[in-house]
Design an enzyme around this catalytic site. Sequence first.
Site, mmCIF file in Angstrom:
data_model
loop_
_atom_site.group_PDB
_atom_site.id
_atom_site.type_symbol
_atom_site.label_atom_id
_atom_site.label_comp_id
_atom_site.label_asym_id
_atom_site.label_seq_id
_atom_site.Cartn_x
_atom_site.Cartn_y
_atom_site.Cartn_z
ATOM 1 N N SER A 1 0.937 -1.101 0.021
ATOM 2 C CA SER A 1 -0.107 -0.092 -0.169
ATOM 3 C C SER A 1 0.663 1.328 -0.058
ATOM 4 N N GLU B 1 2.259 0.119 12.064
ATOM 5 C CA GLU B 1 2.806 1.224 11.825
ATOM 6 C C GLU B 1 2.370 2.485 12.791
ATOM 7 N N TYR C 1 -0.773 2.906 13.722
ATOM 8 C CA TYR C 1 -2.217 3.413 13.474
ATOM 9 C C TYR C 1 -3.092 2.773 14.495
ATOM 10 N N ARG D 1 -2.314 -6.567 8.354
ATOM 11 C CA ARG D 1 -0.998 -6.076 8.352
ATOM 12 C C ARG D 1 -0.729 -5.974 10.128
ATOM 13 N N HIS E 1 5.335 5.017 12.938
ATOM 14 C CA HIS E 1 5.845 6.092 12.376
ATOM 15 C C HIS E 1 6.728 7.183 13.258
ATOM 16 N N ALA F 1 8.693 6.140 15.585
ATOM 17 C CA ALA F 1 10.123 5.354 16.022
ATOM 18 C C ALA F 1 11.249 6.334 15.323
ATOM 19 N N CYS G 1 14.351 0.746 -7.454
ATOM 20 C CA CYS G 1 13.907 1.780 -6.513
ATOM 21 C C CYS G 1 15.154 1.945 -5.544
ATOM 22 N N CYS H 1 15.290 6.635 -1.992
ATOM 23 C CA CYS H 1 15.604 7.841 -1.455
ATOM 24 C C CYS H 1 14.262 8.592 -0.954
ATOM 25 N N GLN I 1 12.557 10.583 -2.194
ATOM 26 C CA GLN I 1 12.374 12.007 -2.561
ATOM 27 C C GLN I 1 11.094 12.359 -3.459
ATOM 28 N N CYS J 1 8.023 9.424 -8.829
ATOM 29 C CA CYS J 1 9.374 8.462 -8.530
ATOM 30 C C CYS J 1 10.517 9.046 -8.981
ATOM 31 N N GLN K 1 27.153 12.833 -11.820
ATOM 32 C CA GLN K 1 27.373 12.906 -10.470
ATOM 33 C C GLN K 1 26.938 11.901 -9.691
ATOM 34 N N LEU L 1 19.430 21.960 -7.364
ATOM 35 C CA LEU L 1 19.090 20.893 -8.514
ATOM 36 C C LEU L 1 19.332 19.355 -7.650
HETATM 37 P P1 FAD Z 1 25.553 15.815 -14.172
HETATM 38 O O1 FAD Z 1 25.304 14.573 -13.430
HETATM 39 O O2 FAD Z 1 26.609 16.519 -13.506
HETATM 40 O O3 FAD Z 1 26.232 15.302 -15.372
HETATM 41 C C1 FAD Z 1 26.745 16.038 -16.417
HETATM 42 C C2 FAD Z 1 27.571 15.238 -17.254
HETATM 43 O O4 FAD Z 1 27.997 16.211 -18.345
HETATM 44 C C3 FAD Z 1 28.928 14.728 -16.624
HETATM 45 O O5 FAD Z 1 28.964 13.517 -16.816
HETATM 46 C C4 FAD Z 1 29.890 15.547 -17.351
HETATM 47 O O6 FAD Z 1 31.000 14.760 -17.540
HETATM 48 C C5 FAD Z 1 29.347 15.738 -18.867
HETATM 49 N N1 FAD Z 1 29.853 16.996 -19.539
HETATM 50 C C6 FAD Z 1 29.921 18.158 -19.101
HETATM 51 N N2 FAD Z 1 30.630 18.919 -20.054
HETATM 52 C C7 FAD Z 1 30.770 18.229 -21.279
HETATM 53 C C8 FAD Z 1 31.448 18.322 -22.282
HETATM 54 N N3 FAD Z 1 31.633 19.665 -22.876
HETATM 55 N N4 FAD Z 1 31.432 17.469 -23.300
HETATM 56 C C9 FAD Z 1 30.916 15.956 -22.850
HETATM 57 N N5 FAD Z 1 30.420 15.782 -21.566
HETATM 58 C C10 FAD Z 1 30.368 16.903 -20.731
HETATM 59 N N6 FAD Z 1 20.664 14.143 -6.090
HETATM 60 C C11 FAD Z 1 19.490 13.727 -5.620
HETATM 61 O O7 FAD Z 1 18.566 13.728 -6.097
HETATM 62 N N7 FAD Z 1 19.542 12.534 -4.514
HETATM 63 C C12 FAD Z 1 20.938 12.516 -3.993
HETATM 64 O O8 FAD Z 1 20.772 11.695 -2.886
HETATM 65 C C13 FAD Z 1 22.056 12.935 -4.312
HETATM 66 N N8 FAD Z 1 23.189 12.720 -3.841
HETATM 67 C C14 FAD Z 1 24.238 13.361 -4.060
HETATM 68 C C15 FAD Z 1 25.464 13.237 -3.703
HETATM 69 C C16 FAD Z 1 26.608 13.835 -3.958
HETATM 70 C C17 FAD Z 1 27.863 13.438 -3.149
HETATM 71 C C18 FAD Z 1 26.516 14.433 -4.848
HETATM 72 C C19 FAD Z 1 27.757 14.910 -5.778
HETATM 73 C C20 FAD Z 1 25.388 14.660 -6.029
HETATM 74 C C21 FAD Z 1 24.176 14.281 -5.321
HETATM 75 N N9 FAD Z 1 22.977 14.309 -6.026
HETATM 76 C C22 FAD Z 1 21.905 13.803 -5.450
HETATM 77 C C23 FAD Z 1 22.746 15.336 -7.058
HETATM 78 C C24 FAD Z 1 22.614 14.798 -8.401
HETATM 79 O O9 FAD Z 1 23.666 13.696 -8.591
HETATM 80 C C25 FAD Z 1 22.501 15.778 -9.477
HETATM 81 O O10 FAD Z 1 21.600 16.714 -9.312
HETATM 82 C C26 FAD Z 1 22.579 15.268 -10.797
HETATM 83 O O11 FAD Z 1 23.521 14.275 -11.119
HETATM 84 C C27 FAD Z 1 22.704 16.246 -11.837
HETATM 85 O O12 FAD Z 1 22.217 15.888 -13.134
HETATM 86 P P2 FAD Z 1 22.962 16.480 -14.608
HETATM 87 O O13 FAD Z 1 22.555 15.222 -15.585
HETATM 88 O O14 FAD Z 1 22.093 17.625 -14.757
HETATM 89 O O15 FAD Z 1 24.493 16.572 -14.431
HETATM 90 P P1 NAP Z 2 22.978 23.124 -1.608
HETATM 91 O O1 NAP Z 2 22.150 22.240 -0.975
HETATM 92 O O2 NAP Z 2 22.641 24.347 -2.282
HETATM 93 O O3 NAP Z 2 23.798 23.600 -0.523
HETATM 94 C C1 NAP Z 2 25.172 24.494 -0.464
HETATM 95 C C2 NAP Z 2 25.866 24.878 0.890
HETATM 96 O O4 NAP Z 2 26.642 25.891 0.549
HETATM 97 C C3 NAP Z 2 24.598 25.470 1.711
HETATM 98 O O5 NAP Z 2 24.816 24.936 3.034
HETATM 99 C C4 NAP Z 2 24.876 27.007 1.521
HETATM 100 O O6 NAP Z 2 24.704 27.427 2.998
HETATM 101 C C5 NAP Z 2 26.377 27.018 1.306
HETATM 102 N N1 NAP Z 2 27.047 27.980 0.616
HETATM 103 C C6 NAP Z 2 26.280 28.598 -0.554
HETATM 104 N N2 NAP Z 2 27.041 29.527 -1.235
HETATM 105 C C7 NAP Z 2 27.966 29.892 -0.524
HETATM 106 C C8 NAP Z 2 28.994 30.579 -0.647
HETATM 107 N N3 NAP Z 2 29.279 31.463 -1.414
HETATM 108 N N4 NAP Z 2 30.047 30.364 0.591
HETATM 109 C C9 NAP Z 2 29.848 29.634 1.486
HETATM 110 N N5 NAP Z 2 28.832 28.884 1.650
HETATM 111 C C10 NAP Z 2 27.958 28.607 0.620
HETATM 112 O O7 NAP Z 2 23.882 22.370 -2.658
HETATM 113 P P2 NAP Z 2 24.799 21.023 -2.221
HETATM 114 O O8 NAP Z 2 25.095 20.581 -1.216
HETATM 115 O O9 NAP Z 2 26.015 21.655 -3.186
HETATM 116 O O10 NAP Z 2 24.110 19.898 -3.408
HETATM 117 C C11 NAP Z 2 23.749 20.424 -4.571
HETATM 118 C C12 NAP Z 2 22.546 19.645 -5.021
HETATM 119 O O11 NAP Z 2 22.540 18.098 -4.889
HETATM 120 C C13 NAP Z 2 21.566 20.081 -3.930
HETATM 121 O O12 NAP Z 2 20.509 20.939 -4.477
HETATM 122 C C14 NAP Z 2 20.672 18.892 -3.691
HETATM 123 O O13 NAP Z 2 19.454 18.718 -3.737
HETATM 124 C C15 NAP Z 2 21.537 17.499 -4.194
HETATM 125 N N6 NAP Z 2 21.865 16.492 -3.361
HETATM 126 C C16 NAP Z 2 20.595 15.956 -2.676
HETATM 127 C C17 NAP Z 2 21.118 15.028 -1.845
HETATM 128 C C18 NAP Z 2 20.007 14.297 -1.115
HETATM 129 O O14 NAP Z 2 19.982 13.412 -0.310
HETATM 130 N N7 NAP Z 2 18.657 14.344 -1.443
HETATM 131 C C19 NAP Z 2 22.179 14.969 -1.138
HETATM 132 C C20 NAP Z 2 23.277 15.522 -2.045
HETATM 133 C C21 NAP Z 2 22.990 16.457 -2.890
HETATM 134 P P3 NAP Z 2 24.822 28.956 3.463
HETATM 135 O O15 NAP Z 2 24.258 29.899 2.126
HETATM 136 O O16 NAP Z 2 23.913 28.917 4.615
HETATM 137 O O17 NAP Z 2 26.227 28.756 3.704
HETATM 138 FE FE1 SF4 Z 3 11.965 4.670 -4.733
HETATM 139 FE FE2 SF4 Z 3 10.492 6.535 -4.126
HETATM 140 FE FE3 SF4 Z 3 13.132 7.158 -4.641
HETATM 141 FE FE4 SF4 Z 3 11.332 6.365 -6.734
HETATM 142 S S1 SF4 Z 3 11.234 8.566 -5.362
HETATM 143 S S2 SF4 Z 3 13.518 5.461 -6.160
HETATM 144 S S3 SF4 Z 3 9.943 5.010 -5.559
HETATM 145 S S4 SF4 Z 3 12.163 5.682 -2.843
#
Ligand code: FAD
Ligand code: NAP
Ligand code: SF4
Length: 675
Positions: free
Chosen positions: A26, A165, A167, A215, A253, A255, A335, A338, A340, A354, A412, A659
């Site tokens: 569910s 859960e 409920y 359940r 929930h 917990a 899945c 996450c 998210q 999803c 990334q 992003l």
């Molecule tokens: P990217 O993933 O950055 O891909 C861009 C690609 O373009 C790269 O492979 C690069 O090599 C390529 N590229 C760039 N310029 C050129 C060029 N000129 N020619 C050829 N190739 C090129 N997001 C979540 O939703 N959940 C999470 O839990 C999460 N955890 C994260 C944890 C970490 C540590 C990091 C770093 C990121 C995390 N993110 C998470 C963020 C997520 O990975 C990014 O938001 C997502 O990958 C962005 O997708 P994108 O395709 O726009 O760019």
């Molecule tokens: P972010 O979430 O925008 O966080 C950036 C951090 O840097 C903030 O703490 C911000 O806080 C600080 N910051 C911004 N500008 C700054 C500056 N000029 N000088 C010093 N500090 C500065 O971005 P991110 O952590 O790089 O993550 C990138 C994206 O990946 C996020 O948008 C996120 O959604 C995604 N992501 C998601 C997950 C997940 O679990 N869902 C995990 C990892 C990444 P202050 O401005 O208060 O200092």
């Molecule tokens: Fe799984 Fe929900 Fe993340 Fe989709 S959004 S991968 S269903 S946890």
Amino acid sequence: MTHYPHLLAPLDLGFTTLKNRVLMGSMHTGLEETKDWNRVAEFYAERARGGVALIVTGGMAPSKEGGVFPGAAGLFNDQDIANHKVITDRVHDAGGKIAMQILHAGRYAYGPECVSASAIKSPISPFPPKELDEEGIEKQIQDFVTATVRAREAGYDGVEIMGSEGYFLNQFLVTHVNKRTDRWGGSYENRMRLPVEVVRRCREAVGEDFIIIYRLSMIDLIPNGSTHEEVVMLAKAVEEAGATIINTGIGWHEARIPTIATSVPRRAFAWVTKKLMGKVGIPVITSNRINMPDVAEDVLAEGCADMVSMARPFLADADFVNKAAEGKAALIAPCIGCNQACLDHTFGGKLTSCLVNPRACHETDLQVEPAEKARKIAVVGAGPAGLSTALTASQRGHEVTLIDRADKLGGQLNVAKQIPGKEEFWGLVDWYEAMVEASDIEVKLSTSATADDLAGYDEVIIATGIVPRDPGIPGSDRPEVLSYLDVLRDKKPVGKRVAVIGAGGIGFDVSEFLVHEGESLTENLPEWMKEWGVGDPEETRGGLAPEGPQPHAAAREVTLMQRKAKALGKGLGKTTGWIHRAALKMKNVQMMGGVNYEKIDDAGLHISFGETRENPQVIEVDNVVICAGQLPERSLADALEAKGVSCHVIGGADVAAELDAKRAINQGTRLAASL
Ligand code: FAD
Ligand code: NAP
Ligand code: SF4
């Protein structure tokens, strides 16, 4: 010969047979509240066509006071029955079976009318419940019966009575919510009277040939929760009362132990269900963090349960069972746990979807149909934005070339998967690789695209991602200052004392990476249980370890900082942020808000606080890691624009602020569906 003999074996329930051992658990999607019954029906029918044996709907309220929130959907009148008939007919036409979950939230109901065993407010709700009197209890039982009878009228194959859960029915079972001294409280026999009576009366009302799933909370994970002995007593009584199947519930929930997040080990609670096997005569289902057919098969082969329940995996891929049966498990969209786009949306009042499959709950409005005219499309960047565009465009018959300067697909995601607790990202990248391999996409890796390379295409998609932001702190060119990419991607050595600048998702993830050493706890169930304080409900009430959480020592001293004065981690996921915060607190990570970064020198990182730059201090560290957000990588898009070549810019290259992979994949899929 199938790879999954246990998973794909039919299950004979006497009056009906389930075609395999997979139940779609569910989920509250919010679709019912749209009142677009065609859309709700298509969501379930697509899953039925995908081969799942039995679907359980999102929870339907048996009464106004029992709804999770005011206005929650239920079968309250003839029109509701007619609406639900659209769903059941469509699922049956697709060859599936469907049961309606009856969910009475009790004191978890988000409204002033909520009711429970005793007038004790839950820690996760602002509304104190009204204590039910004898007449009130009888009304609630009758409401369950009415809902069951109406479910049958609406064409459902059965109901699931939600008893876990934390409920309503669960609330009667435990002494910390049930303080009654009448026949509904006191001894365990009295406390379990309500759930048993509900099952008995529902069975009586619908006769033998209707599925009733109960359940049952097998490990409450709250203080003074049920013992295993009580779980067995209840299971036996529920069987006796007429239940067809017992499903597993894990944790209330309220917990404070994660139960379904991505950092929870796969199949982390199958051992709990296994304890009930052989103690009842009806089939038993297990659940939680089972997301791939091999995991499900192992759980069944090891005798942990007769069936498995998977919920979120059916958002990620409606065709899960068919793909497993056809030997195409590598093509099942995983899945990643996450939350998210599913639970975070639900708790944010948004429609569920999803992260890996933006079509989930958008089956009728996001169609991927053959293109009228095949075009030549270049996609630059093979991160999630580029990959989802390339795959969707290719599925539609376009001729796609995918270019990335890295030597592998994933962008990334390959950095994210380095974080302990994010191992599921490996599977996501593997899935993209398998999907691209199975497609006609031409892939050019280790190729940096220039504007000149992109002439001659009908459409150019720029998905080049981001560049890390340089916050320009004096001294940030020193060798001990690293970026998150230096640490996670390039594996540069990091000392014992570290300051992390920026406390967004990446700052939290980097801190998690730095405090861990050796095997990730997500890969080691006994150690994960020790870390969070999960015990055996046979030995300790509710399955809470008597000694509490026993965190492993932190590998490094980490200080995590942000400029904002608010508490750190406020922007993390609604349903997972607390886990990240708790995990870092257990490792003594120091969290500081309202920080100004003055400079970095031989002494360490110099900081002060607030607008008046008060309380200056030096944090003595070996390394500073910069996680200060990201900026769009637009150099290629700008070069194309300068040449007058039009292109679509998506993902991080479009907008880097806030992003995530969810937005990147959604944007890429929707763009490709429209080309
Ligand atoms: P990217 O993933 O950055 O891909 C861009 C690609 O373009 C790269 O492979 C690069 O090599 C390529 N590229 C760039 N310029 C050129 C060029 N000129 N020619 C050829 N190739 C090129 N997001 C979540 O939703 N959940 C999470 O839990 C999460 N955890 C994260 C944890 C970490 C540590 C990091 C770093 C990121 C995390 N993110 C998470 C963020 C997520 O990975 C990014 O938001 C997502 O990958 C962005 O997708 P994108 O395709 O726009 O760019
Ligand atoms: P972010 O979430 O925008 O966080 C950036 C951090 O840097 C903030 O703490 C911000 O806080 C600080 N910051 C911004 N500008 C700054 C500056 N000029 N000088 C010093 N500090 C500065 O971005 P991110 O952590 O790089 O993550 C990138 C994206 O990946 C996020 O948008 C996120 O959604 C995604 N992501 C998601 C997950 C997940 O679990 N869902 C995990 C990892 C990444 P202050 O401005 O208060 O200092
Ligand atoms: Fe799984 Fe929900 Fe993340 Fe989709 S959004 S991968 S269903 S946890």
